[in-house]
Design a protein around this motif. Structure first.
Motif, PDB file in Angstrom:
ATOM      1  N   GLY A  58       7.644  23.371  57.056  1.00  0.00           N
ATOM      2  CA  GLY A  58       8.831  22.644  57.492  1.00  0.00           C
ATOM      3  C   GLY A  58      10.110  22.990  56.766  1.00  0.00           C
ATOM      4  N   LEU A  59      10.074  23.968  55.882  1.00  0.00           N
ATOM      5  CA  LEU A  59      11.297  24.378  55.186  1.00  0.00           C
ATOM      6  C   LEU A  59      11.886  25.603  55.874  1.00  0.00           C
ATOM      7  CD1 LEU A  59      10.029  24.148  51.488  1.00  0.00           C
ATOM      8  CD2 LEU A  59      11.047  22.348  52.906  1.00  0.00           C
ATOM      9  N   GLN A  60      13.187  25.764  55.783  1.00  0.00           N
ATOM     10  CA  GLN A  60      13.822  26.983  56.288  1.00  0.00           C
ATOM     11  C   GLN A  60      14.123  27.887  55.099  1.00  0.00           C
ATOM     12  OE1 GLN A  60      17.109  26.254  58.951  1.00  0.00           O
ATOM     13  NE2 GLN A  60      15.898  24.913  60.273  1.00  0.00           N
ATOM     14  N   LEU A  61      13.166  28.758  54.793  1.00  0.00           N
ATOM     15  CA  LEU A  61      13.362  29.642  53.644  1.00  0.00           C
ATOM     16  C   LEU A  61      14.441  30.668  53.977  1.00  0.00           C
ATOM     17  CD1 LEU A  61       9.718  30.316  52.427  1.00  0.00           C
ATOM     18  CD2 LEU A  61      11.226  28.384  51.966  1.00  0.00           C
ATOM     19  N   TRP A  62      15.210  31.037  52.980  1.00  0.00           N
ATOM     20  CA  TRP A  62      16.240  32.057  53.198  1.00  0.00           C
ATOM     21  C   TRP A  62      16.142  33.099  52.088  1.00  0.00           C
ATOM     22  CZ3 TRP A  62      19.996  31.471  49.236  1.00  0.00           C
ATOM     23  CH2 TRP A  62      20.031  30.206  48.640  1.00  0.00           C
ATOM     24  N   SER A  63      16.065  34.351  52.522  1.00  0.00           N
ATOM     25  CA  SER A  63      15.984  35.439  51.555  1.00  0.00           C
ATOM     26  C   SER A  63      17.180  36.368  51.680  1.00  0.00           C
ATOM     27  CB  SER A  63      14.682  36.223  51.733  1.00  0.00           C
ATOM     28  OG  SER A  63      14.534  36.607  53.074  1.00  0.00           O
ATOM     29  N   GLU A  64      18.101  36.009  52.557  1.00  0.00           N
ATOM     30  CA  GLU A  64      19.369  36.733  52.646  1.00  0.00           C
ATOM     31  C   GLU A  64      20.463  35.715  52.404  1.00  0.00           C
ATOM     32  OE1 GLU A  64      19.450  38.530  56.443  1.00  0.00           O
ATOM     33  OE2 GLU A  64      17.960  40.039  55.910  1.00  0.00           O
ATOM     34  N   PRO A  65      21.614  36.163  51.927  1.00  0.00           N
ATOM     35  CA  PRO A  65      22.638  35.190  51.556  1.00  0.00           C
ATOM     36  C   PRO A  65      23.085  34.370  52.753  1.00  0.00           C
ATOM     37  CG  PRO A  65      23.542  37.407  51.528  1.00  0.00           C
ATOM     38  CD  PRO A  65      22.069  37.549  51.713  1.00  0.00           C
ATOM     39  N   GLN A  66      23.029  33.074  52.605  1.00  0.00           N
ATOM     40  CA  GLN A  66      23.595  32.194  53.609  1.00  0.00           C
ATOM     41  C   GLN A  66      25.098  32.126  53.387  1.00  0.00           C
ATOM     42  OE1 GLN A  66      21.350  28.563  52.700  1.00  0.00           O
ATOM     43  NE2 GLN A  66      20.460  28.750  54.728  1.00  0.00           N
ATOM     44  N   GLU A  67      25.816  31.827  54.439  1.00  0.00           N
ATOM     45  CA  GLU A  67      27.238  31.542  54.278  1.00  0.00           C
ATOM     46  C   GLU A  67      27.362  30.154  53.656  1.00  0.00           C
ATOM     47  OE1 GLU A  67      30.090  33.299  54.961  1.00  0.00           O
ATOM     48  OE2 GLU A  67      28.646  34.939  55.087  1.00  0.00           O
ATOM     49  N   PRO A  68      28.228  29.986  52.668  1.00  0.00           N
ATOM     50  CA  PRO A  68      28.433  28.627  52.180  1.00  0.00           C
ATOM     51  C   PRO A  68      29.064  27.781  53.280  1.00  0.00           C
ATOM     52  CG  PRO A  68      30.065  30.126  51.233  1.00  0.00           C
ATOM     53  CD  PRO A  68      29.090  30.974  52.006  1.00  0.00           C
ATOM     54  N   SER A  69      28.714  26.534  53.336  1.00  0.00           N
ATOM     55  CA  SER A  69      29.297  25.631  54.335  1.00  0.00           C
ATOM     56  C   SER A  69      29.399  24.259  53.701  1.00  0.00           C
ATOM     57  CB  SER A  69      28.424  25.594  55.589  1.00  0.00           C
ATOM     58  OG  SER A  69      27.134  25.107  55.282  1.00  0.00           O
ATOM     59  N   TRP A  70      30.292  23.454  54.263  1.00  0.00           N
ATOM     60  CA  TRP A  70      30.560  22.154  53.670  1.00  0.00           C
ATOM     61  C   TRP A  70      30.592  21.076  54.738  1.00  0.00           C
ATOM     62  CZ3 TRP A  70      32.748  26.741  52.251  1.00  0.00           C
ATOM     63  CH2 TRP A  70      32.637  27.115  50.903  1.00  0.00           C
ATOM     64  N   PHE A  71      29.923  19.982  54.466  1.00  0.00           N
ATOM     65  CA  PHE A  71      30.120  18.773  55.259  1.00  0.00           C
ATOM     66  C   PHE A  71      31.385  18.091  54.752  1.00  0.00           C
ATOM     67  CE2 PHE A  71      25.594  19.429  55.851  1.00  0.00           C
ATOM     68  CZ  PHE A  71      25.345  18.960  57.123  1.00  0.00           C
TER      69      PHE A  71
ATOM     70  N   VAL B 298      12.384   7.915  53.575  1.00  0.00           N
ATOM     71  CA  VAL B 298      13.110   6.742  54.062  1.00  0.00           C
ATOM     72  C   VAL B 298      13.974   7.115  55.280  1.00  0.00           C
ATOM     73  CG1 VAL B 298      14.924   5.077  53.476  1.00  0.00           C
ATOM     74  CG2 VAL B 298      13.076   5.543  51.845  1.00  0.00           C
ATOM     75  N   ALA B 299      14.514   8.346  55.256  1.00  0.00           N
ATOM     76  CA  ALA B 299      15.345   8.784  56.383  1.00  0.00           C
ATOM     77  C   ALA B 299      14.515   9.275  57.560  1.00  0.00           C
ATOM     78  CB  ALA B 299      16.277   9.917  55.904  1.00  0.00           C
ATOM     79  N   GLY B 300      13.183   9.282  57.425  1.00  0.00           N
ATOM     80  CA  GLY B 300      12.326   9.727  58.519  1.00  0.00           C
ATOM     81  C   GLY B 300      12.247  11.229  58.651  1.00  0.00           C
ATOM     82  N   LEU B 301      12.635  11.959  57.604  1.00  0.00           N
ATOM     83  CA  LEU B 301      12.628  13.411  57.685  1.00  0.00           C
ATOM     84  C   LEU B 301      11.282  14.001  57.292  1.00  0.00           C
ATOM     85  CD1 LEU B 301      16.135  13.977  56.029  1.00  0.00           C
ATOM     86  CD2 LEU B 301      15.570  14.090  58.461  1.00  0.00           C
ATOM     87  N   THR B 302      10.515  13.258  56.515  1.00  0.00           N
ATOM     88  CA  THR B 302       9.147  13.668  56.172  1.00  0.00           C
ATOM     89  C   THR B 302       8.273  12.415  56.182  1.00  0.00           C
ATOM     90  OG1 THR B 302       9.480  13.331  53.792  1.00  0.00           O
ATOM     91  CG2 THR B 302       9.935  15.520  54.645  1.00  0.00           C
ATOM     92  N   THR B 303       6.987  12.617  56.047  1.00  0.00           N
ATOM     93  CA  THR B 303       6.079  11.468  55.991  1.00  0.00           C
ATOM     94  C   THR B 303       5.462  11.375  54.596  1.00  0.00           C
ATOM     95  OG1 THR B 303       4.305  12.876  56.824  1.00  0.00           O
ATOM     96  CG2 THR B 303       5.519  11.520  58.415  1.00  0.00           C
TER      97      THR B 303
END
Ligand SMILES: [Fe+2]
Length: 334
Positions: A71-84, A329-334
Motif C-alpha cells: 500500500g505504499l507508493q515507493l519512489w526511487s526517482e526524484p519526485q517533484e517537491p509539492s506543497w499543500f 483514525v483517518a481510515g487510511l489503514t486498519t
C-alpha cells in the motif's frame, strides 16, 4: 572524529577497504599508524583496548529477507517537491488528503503558514504530539547555534541519515517549520529508504539479509549525556515486513565482529549506502519561510545541502505509533 561528541567526521565510505598498515609507532599511550595510501592515523590505545575487548559482541539473529509493507507508493526517482496550502491543517476533510500523502510517499509539505510556532504545533497535534528528547520537545534551531554539539547545527552538507539511531525508540516523524532563509543552498534532501532497501535486496540479497540480522550500535555524547542503542539497519517485524531503517554514520559506534562477520557487515553497510545515496533518488526540498515539512523517520533518509546565510526553523519529533494511529483514525489503514 569530533573529540567531544564522538561524532564521525571522516567519510569512512571513501576509505579503500584494502588499505593496509605499513608502519606503526607507539608513543606512551598513543598509537600512530602509517597506511599504504599515504595517510597517518592516531589512536588512543586505552580507547582501542576498551572498544576491542570490553564490549559485548552484537547478537546476530537467524532470518532471511524481508517484504515491503503493502500500500505504499515507493519512489526511487526524484519526485517533484509539492506543497499543500497550510490552511489544509485546519480543514478536517482536506487534512486527510495531506495525511495520505505522508503515508503513501513518506513526506508531506505545506506552504503559506504564518511564521512562529503555532502552525508547527498544530501540525504536530494532527499527527500526535511533540516528543521530548535531549533537544527538548519543540526546538528553535538556527545556523550557528551552539546549544548542542550535533553536526545538524553546522553549515556543511549533511549526509543522508535517520535520526535517533542512539534511541531505542527512534523518532517516528521529523517536522520542520521554516522561519528564516537567506543565502544559498540548505535544501532538505529526502530519499525513500524503503525503495532503496527493496532495490538493494533485489541486487544483493545476502547483504540485505545480513543488515536485517546484525545490530549496529550508535551513540550520542555531550556533557551530561551518553546515549547508546543498537538495532539492525533494516528492522523486520515478525511477519517479515520491513518496518524501520536506522542508518546514521555520524553517530555509529565502532563495528565489532560477531561470528567473524565484521568484514561482511562493513561491505553490506557500504553497499546499502551506495544504493540509497545515489543522487538520482534524491528529492530536494527548497526552503522558504512559511513552509512546513514533515517526514517519516523510519522510512525516509534525510540530509541537507551545504548553505550560506541564515537558516532558522522550529522543529519537533513525534512518535511512530502516533503516526500509525493517525492513519487508522483517518481510515487510511486498519
Ligand atoms: Fe537529522
Amino acid at each position: 572524529m569530533n573529540p567531544e561528541s564522538k561524532q564521525r567526521l571522516t567519510d569512512t565510505f571513501a576509505i579503500d577497504p584494502s588499505v593496509t598498515p605499513v608502519a606503526v609507532a607507539i608513543d606512551g599511550s598513543w598509537l600512530d599508524v602509517d597506511w599504504d595510501d599515504g595517510t597517518r592515523t592516531g589512536h588512543d590505545i586505552a580507547t582501542l583496548l576498551r572498544v576491542g575487548e570490553a564490549r559485548r559482541r552484537p547478537a546476530v539473529r537467524a532470518s532471511s529477507g524481508f517484504a515491503i509493507p503493502a500500500g505504499l507508493q515507493l519512489w526511487s526517482e526524484p519526485q517533484e517537491p509539492s506543497w499543500f496550502d497550510a490552511g489544509v491543517i485546519d480543514d478536517d476533510d482536506r487534512w486527510i488528503e495531506a495525511l495520505d500523502h505522508l503515508r503513501l510517499h513518506g513526506w508531506v509539505a505545506f506552504d503559506g503558514a504564518a511564521l512562529g510556532e503555532t502552525a508547527a504545533r498544530k501540525l504536530a497535534a494532527r499527527i500526535g504530539y511533540p516528543r521530548s528528547s535531549i533537544f527538548g520537545d519543540f526546538w528553535e534551531m538556527k545556523s550557528g547555534a551552539t546549544e548542542h554539539m550535533d553536526s545538524a547545527y553546522e553549515t556543511f552538507a549533511l549526509d543522508v541519515h535517520t535520526d535517533g539511531t542512539y534511541s531505542h525508540d527512534a523518532p517516528g516523524t521529523i517536522l520542520f517549520a521554516q522561519q528564516v532563509r537567506t543565502g544559498d543552498g540548505g535544501d532538505s534532501v529526502l530519499i525513500d529508504g524503503f525503495a532503496a532497501a527493496r532495490d538493494f535486496q533485489a541486487a544483493n540479497p545476502d547483504a540485505a539479509d545480513l543488515l536485517t540480522r546484525y545490530s549496529v550500535r550508535a551513540h550520542y555524547i555531550e556533557p551530561g549525556v551518553h546515549l547508546v542503542a543498537e538495532r539492525p539497519p533494516l528492522r523486520v517485524d515478525d511477519d517479515g515486513n520491513l518496518v524501520q531503517l536506522s542508518f546514521n554514520n555520524y553517530d555509529r559506534a565502532p563495528l565489532l565482529p560477531a561470528d567473524g562477520l565484521v568484514d561482511e557487515v562493513i561491505d553490506a553497510y557500504n553497499a546499502f549506502r551506495a544504493v540509497f545515496t545515489d543522487s538520482a533518488r534524491a528529492l530536494l526540498h527548497p526552503w522558504k519561510p512559511g513552509r512546513l515539512l514533515v517526514f517519516d523517520n523510519w522510512r525516509l533518509f534525510h540530509g541537507r545541502t551545504e548553505f550560506t546565510g541564515d537558516r532558522a526553523f522550529f522543529g519537533c519529533y513525534t512518535n511512530h505509533e502516533d503516526l500509525e494511529g493517525a492513519y487508522r483514525v483517518a481510515g487510511l489503514t486498519t
